[in-house]
Design an enzyme around this catalytic site. Structure first.
Site, PDB file in Angstrom:
ATOM      1  N   CYS A  94     -38.437 -29.411 -47.906  1.00  0.00           N
ATOM      2  CA  CYS A  94     -37.413 -29.748 -46.925  1.00  0.00           C
ATOM      3  C   CYS A  94     -37.330 -28.732 -45.780  1.00  0.00           C
ATOM      4  CB  CYS A  94     -36.076 -29.934 -47.653  1.00  0.00           C
ATOM      5  SG  CYS A  94     -34.909 -30.930 -46.726  1.00  0.00           S
ATOM      6  N   HIS A 189     -36.366 -32.726 -53.178  1.00  0.00           N
ATOM      7  CA  HIS A 189     -35.785 -31.767 -54.103  1.00  0.00           C
ATOM      8  C   HIS A 189     -35.827 -32.466 -55.459  1.00  0.00           C
ATOM      9  CE1 HIS A 189     -34.162 -29.147 -50.948  1.00  0.00           C
ATOM     10  NE2 HIS A 189     -33.914 -30.245 -50.273  1.00  0.00           N
TER      11      HIS A 189
HETATM   12  N1  GLN Z   1     -31.610 -28.291 -42.729  1.00  0.00           N
HETATM   13  C1  GLN Z   1     -32.526 -29.297 -42.963  1.00  0.00           C
HETATM   14  C2  GLN Z   1     -32.024 -30.731 -42.788  1.00  0.00           C
HETATM   15  O1  GLN Z   1     -30.865 -31.019 -43.045  1.00  0.00           O
HETATM   16  C3  GLN Z   1     -33.097 -29.088 -44.356  1.00  0.00           C
HETATM   17  C4  GLN Z   1     -32.182 -29.407 -45.481  1.00  0.00           C
HETATM   18  C5  GLN Z   1     -32.808 -29.198 -46.816  1.00  0.00           C
HETATM   19  O2  GLN Z   1     -33.607 -28.272 -46.997  1.00  0.00           O
HETATM   20  N2  GLN Z   1     -32.398 -30.002 -47.787  1.00  0.00           N
HETATM   21  O3  GLN Z   1     -32.794 -31.545 -42.379  1.00  0.00           O
END
Ligand code: GLN
Length: 241
Positions: A94, A189
């Site tokens: 992510c 995740h």
């Molecule tokens: N900040 C990023 C987004 O919201 C990554 C979020 C994350 O790592 N889950 O796209």
């Protein structure tokens, strides 16, 4: 003695939704092959080389933490790029995936500079893309996970696969992640590796190949892992949006 060293970048900032579980999965499946895993937590990158690194991992984080991590990692971006080009296996999740690209544009239009290791970018929107996700991958089969991101990533590299439920890279092209050489970047995740033994074994096998370590047995008994994966697959089928 069979031993691999994992560099875990920025664990103090990037560990959303138990991304640390990915390290645990790598250790566990390596142990079943009598391979010892040594983990180096890298929170400061000054003077860091990747000479002793066999595999690297970067988790996900909020926009703020991701910007701080990018700043720190920019000190070794050339080293990291060379390693990726040389086939070092790595997994980035992510936020950690997004900043490998050239830029991350926040919902208010602010451009945050990425590491520019690969030529892609991410545009974030207020509306988040969340929930269980299922992918069909030519290389890995069915992959399941959980996504929660505002970022939409656009690129023309190889991907992890086709999204059959959920969003993935963005809300338009139906693809998820990036697969470039032995680097995997993904929005999943979950954490992703305990849920998808194929990916865990892929990363370990590539690291072993590069180091000249035998990776045996190639296949483990995955009955429990497969049953767990089917729980998610059935759940999304029953809750089809
Ligand atoms: N900040 C990023 C987004 O919201 C990554 C979020 C994350 O790592 N889950 O796209």
């Amino acid at each position: 003695m069979k031993e691999l060293t994992i560099y875990h970048f920025m664990p103090d900032k990037l560990n959303l939704y138990s991304d640390i579980g990915n390290i645990i999965a790598l250790k566990q499946r390596a142990k079943q092959r009598n391979i010892t895993i040594h983990v180096e937590d890298i929170n400061q990158t000054e003077g860091v080389t990747l000479e002793n690194c066999d595999l690297f991992f970067i988790g996900g984080g909020s926009d703020r933490e991701q910007a701080l991590a990018t700043q720190e990692l920019s000190k070794i971006k050339n080293t990291l790029k060379e390693a990726i080009e040389d086939g070092m296996p790595g997994l980035t999740i992510c936020g950690g995936y997004q900043f490998l690209g050239s830029k991350y544009i926040t919902p208010d239009g602010t451009e945050l500079e990425g590491l520019n290791i690969l030529d892609f970018y991410t545009q974030s929107k207020e509306e988040r893309l969340t929930g269980d996700i299922v992918i069909e991958s030519d290389t890995f089969g069915t992959i399941v996970g959980f996504e929660n991101h505002g970022g939409r990533t656009y690129h023309s590299f190889g991907t992890l696969g086709k999204v059959t439920h959920g969003f993935g890279n963005n809300d338009t092209d139906g693809k998820e992640g990036i697969h470039y050489k032995n680097l995997l970047g993904t929005y999943l995740h979950g954490p992703i590796l305990p849920k998808n033994h194929e990916l865990t074994d892929y990363l370990l096998e590539k690291a072993c190949e590069r180091k000249g370590i035998t990776f045996e047995p190639k296949q483990l008994d995955n009955t429990v892992e497969e049953a767990a994966k089917q729980v998610i697959v059935k759940r999304v089928k029953n809750n089809k949006k």
